[in-house]
Design a protein around this motif. Sequence first.
Motif, PDB file in Angstrom:
ATOM      1  N   GLU A   1       0.994  18.091 -31.916  1.00 30.64           N
ATOM      2  CA  GLU A   1       1.895  18.871 -32.608  1.00 30.64           C
ATOM      3  C   GLU A   1       3.421  17.948 -32.283  1.00 30.64           C
ATOM      4  OE1 GLU A   1       3.764  23.325 -32.709  1.00 30.64           O
ATOM      5  OE2 GLU A   1       2.292  22.893 -31.277  1.00 30.64           O
ATOM      6  N   ALA A   2       3.539  17.596 -30.963  1.00 33.18           N
ATOM      7  CA  ALA A   2       4.670  16.881 -30.775  1.00 33.18           C
ATOM      8  C   ALA A   2       4.894  15.353 -31.440  1.00 33.18           C
ATOM      9  CB  ALA A   2       4.950  16.618 -29.185  1.00 33.18           C
ATOM     10  N   VAL A   3       3.711  14.936 -31.631  1.00 28.60           N
ATOM     11  CA  VAL A   3       3.531  13.757 -32.448  1.00 28.60           C
ATOM     12  C   VAL A   3       3.992  13.768 -33.858  1.00 28.60           C
ATOM     13  CG1 VAL A   3       2.119  11.774 -33.332  1.00 28.60           C
ATOM     14  CG2 VAL A   3       2.095  12.335 -30.866  1.00 28.60           C
ATOM     15  N   GLN A   4       3.441  14.851 -34.448  1.00 27.58           N
ATOM     16  CA  GLN A   4       3.675  15.275 -35.692  1.00 27.58           C
ATOM     17  C   GLN A   4       5.057  15.706 -36.162  1.00 27.58           C
ATOM     18  OE1 GLN A   4       0.588  17.798 -36.320  1.00 27.58           O
ATOM     19  NE2 GLN A   4      -0.926  16.464 -37.305  1.00 27.58           N
TER      20      GLN A   4
ATOM     21  N   GLU B   1       5.835  16.316 -19.729  1.00 24.40           N
ATOM     22  CA  GLU B   1       6.887  16.597 -20.931  1.00 24.40           C
ATOM     23  C   GLU B   1       6.914  15.232 -21.658  1.00 24.40           C
ATOM     24  OE1 GLU B   1      10.480  17.649 -18.977  1.00 24.40           O
ATOM     25  OE2 GLU B   1       9.803  20.011 -19.211  1.00 24.40           O
ATOM     26  N   PRO B   2       6.391  15.154 -23.082  1.00 22.35           N
ATOM     27  CA  PRO B   2       6.284  14.040 -23.919  1.00 22.35           C
ATOM     28  C   PRO B   2       7.885  13.568 -24.315  1.00 22.35           C
ATOM     29  CG  PRO B   2       5.973  15.913 -25.149  1.00 22.35           C
ATOM     30  CD  PRO B   2       6.329  16.303 -23.729  1.00 22.35           C
ATOM     31  N   PHE B   3       8.053  12.159 -24.237  1.00 29.79           N
ATOM     32  CA  PHE B   3       9.153  11.602 -24.687  1.00 29.79           C
ATOM     33  C   PHE B   3       9.241  10.427 -25.711  1.00 29.79           C
ATOM     34  CE2 PHE B   3       8.392   9.321 -20.942  1.00 29.79           C
ATOM     35  CZ  PHE B   3       8.604   8.069 -20.859  1.00 29.79           C
ATOM     36  N   TYR B   4       8.010   9.860 -26.048  1.00 24.63           N
ATOM     37  CA  TYR B   4       7.871   8.943 -26.897  1.00 24.63           C
ATOM     38  C   TYR B   4       6.273   8.954 -27.362  1.00 24.63           C
ATOM     39  CZ  TYR B   4       8.380   4.258 -29.133  1.00 24.63           C
ATOM     40  OH  TYR B   4       8.405   3.337 -30.468  1.00 24.63           O
ATOM     41  N   PHE B   5       6.271   8.519 -28.743  1.00 28.20           N
ATOM     42  CA  PHE B   5       4.856   9.060 -29.393  1.00 28.20           C
ATOM     43  C   PHE B   5       4.427   7.988 -30.281  1.00 28.20           C
ATOM     44  CE2 PHE B   5       8.180  12.400 -29.238  1.00 28.20           C
ATOM     45  CZ  PHE B   5       7.186  13.450 -28.451  1.00 28.20           C
ATOM     46  N   GLY B   6       3.348   7.837 -30.593  1.00 32.58           N
ATOM     47  CA  GLY B   6       2.535   6.937 -31.593  1.00 32.58           C
ATOM     48  C   GLY B   6       1.206   7.182 -31.562  1.00 32.58           C
ATOM     49  N   THR B   7       0.380   6.404 -32.358  1.00 30.56           N
ATOM     50  CA  THR B   7      -0.889   6.367 -32.395  1.00 30.56           C
ATOM     51  C   THR B   7      -1.447   5.257 -32.250  1.00 30.56           C
ATOM     52  OG1 THR B   7      -0.732   6.069 -35.065  1.00 30.56           O
ATOM     53  CG2 THR B   7      -0.818   8.178 -34.100  1.00 30.56           C
ATOM     54  N   TYR B   8      -2.010   4.455 -32.940  1.00 32.91           N
ATOM     55  CA  TYR B   8      -2.668   3.031 -32.940  1.00 32.91           C
ATOM     56  C   TYR B   8      -1.411   2.164 -32.810  1.00 32.91           C
ATOM     57  CZ  TYR B   8      -4.186  -1.533 -34.088  1.00 32.91           C
ATOM     58  OH  TYR B   8      -4.616  -2.978 -34.215  1.00 32.91           O
ATOM     59  N   PHE B   9      -1.274   1.328 -31.930  1.00 32.73           N
ATOM     60  CA  PHE B   9      -0.420   0.216 -31.787  1.00 32.73           C
ATOM     61  C   PHE B   9      -1.246  -1.141 -31.602  1.00 32.73           C
ATOM     62  CE2 PHE B   9       2.183   3.600 -30.020  1.00 32.73           C
ATOM     63  CZ  PHE B   9       3.492   3.612 -30.793  1.00 32.73           C
ATOM     64  N   PRO B  10      -0.848  -2.171 -32.718  1.00 26.00           N
ATOM     65  CA  PRO B  10      -1.516  -3.331 -32.499  1.00 26.00           C
ATOM     66  C   PRO B  10      -1.063  -4.393 -31.293  1.00 26.00           C
ATOM     67  CG  PRO B  10       0.113  -3.500 -34.032  1.00 26.00           C
ATOM     68  CD  PRO B  10      -0.018  -2.140 -33.552  1.00 26.00           C
TER      69      PRO B  10
END
Length: 676
Positions: A93-96, A115-124
Amino acid sequence: MPNRLAHETSPYLLQHAENPVDWWPWSAEAFAEARENGKPVLLSVGYSSCHWCHVMAHESFEDQETAAYLNTHFVNIKVDREERPDVDAVYMEAVQAATGQGGWPMTVFLTPDAEPFYFGTYFPPAPRQGMPSFRQVLEGVRSAWADRRDEVGEVAGKIVRDLAGREISYGDTEAPGEAELAQALLGLTREYDAQRGGFGGAPKFPPSMAIEFLLRHAARTGSEGALQMAADTCERMARGGIYDQLGGGFARYSVDREWVVPHFEKMLYDNALLCRVYAHLWRATGSELARRVALETADFMVRELRTNEGGFASALDADSDDGSGKHVEGAYYVWTADQLSEVLGDDAELAAHYFGVTEEGTFEHGSSVLQLPQREGVFDAAKVDSIKQRLLEARGNRPAPGRDDKVVAAWNGLAIAALAETGAYFDRPDLVEAAVGAADLLVRLHLDDHAQIARTSKDGRVGANAGVLEDYADVAEGFLALASVTGEGVWLEFAGFLLDHVLARFVDPESGALFDTASDAERLIRRPQDPTDNAAPSGWTAAAGALLSYAAQTGAEPHRTAAERALGVVKALGPRVPRFIGWGLAVAEALLDGPKEVAVVGPSLDDEATRALYRTALLGTAPGAVIAVGTPESDELPLLKGRPLVQGEPAAYVCRNFTCDAPTTDSERLRATLNG
């Protein structure tokens, strides 16, 4: 040397147990380590059959230099989203919210307070198409944590406050009525792809729950349009590459609008839901294609997903060895024209025509995904059967995709319901036995002495993670289906135990809304709560359906009231986003129809006339109807109480809210009552 994940039950976590990354499982100890050493947390979330999870693992987590950097500057936590859907949900939910999109692998950086502060999915591993490399991300996060920690803390706090302030548009405590269900049907019609079946564009997912709504709506109202959308979508999927034309079973989704090229992973929940959909379509239409696909999908689940303990494994991977030692997506399933010739000789041309295999290919590198572009009637059935058998045997010699062997309670509940009904409809007692075997495993291993359910097990060892709402709801759904199919009241009793937990620990007593985690579950930054369908029914709408069915079987007013209040969200969302709350709409159809309660009594379950009435009841299309079968003396199923034989003959009682029409001894009259 193995890391801390070596002792976990999750196949996904075990895949990372030999990584040079010093992984922790999700635990209080991991966050304590982060606090003690003043480090940020890297949270990496995925699942075993996730293609890009494997890619990132190979590129980054198996790389010694990257691992050394991670171990020096971060506390690294790996989570299987299928074992911990609650952790996945709150951070997704936070990522989206932050990026406008989500997916797996999910990569989130947290403070030691989670507590989240930076987001992503796949990183190459290197910058690509505007994406930074994973190493660049790590260095940027480390620098921010070292030099601007107060600012990072402020960002994290704001994100958590924003998440806490998000409220679901609950609507009211009234279930949807005729008007809302008609609006939902109109919404689906607008999004329907009349040329290709299904809804929306690419990628295209099997709309199992929306189809269940369409079938129930057609049964209740006589809507030919609703039935046609359901039937055409099912036929398009069954003829497409998303369906395994040799071994049965469905892939996760189609990357194109035409259902040609799938993402090849096969999930238990998809196949359980679709098996049931096709069985219900056959019940409504008599379609031979629907019958074949329902049985082939059931056989696939039993043959390829059943575990030694009697449960059902979670998934088969999309990737497999292509014969050269390289793992390639779809390698197990696709064929070239030359490969057909090697196996079939002179029959290769016929097979290519039948399955749509071309020289240029419909997939990659000249290979094709098998489809059924032609009508089967123009081909010799015996020849086609021979071709299929030879190709299936040849495919069996290829390296098989990996299997995620963990048993997820919720998905096994869906499989139990599908196998029980499919076995009963098509006189396949072996399928019913497989359903009973899985149910026995859940009772024996997953349920504790207080009927609280564990989310997962593997190799007969129960996992440490508590069940979430969908586990209680879907397992109850499976047990209720077993009670109707077997006439054994013990399954109704177990369903009641689970649903009592739903009422006590998952329902908000003020609003009637449901939470995905129990009131006594581990506290996360937000208590997850989502009524919308994703790959399977949401816990919220699954609970509403199971509560309603249980109330119809037992007359339990608190369960019916809870179901009606829970459907308030369907009244709010159904007309607006029907594709994403299809199971809630299907449950609402059952509520509008009663649901009907059918009690079949006879001198013996082996009596031919009793069996005829009972089969008629099973094959009735009344939305969400519940069935009880037994003798008048039976005290296992409440629906049977006070239901005598009629002049010594077997009889069927059709009731609503335990108020019954005059009983009938005539199967045709019963059929007319249930099929309206």
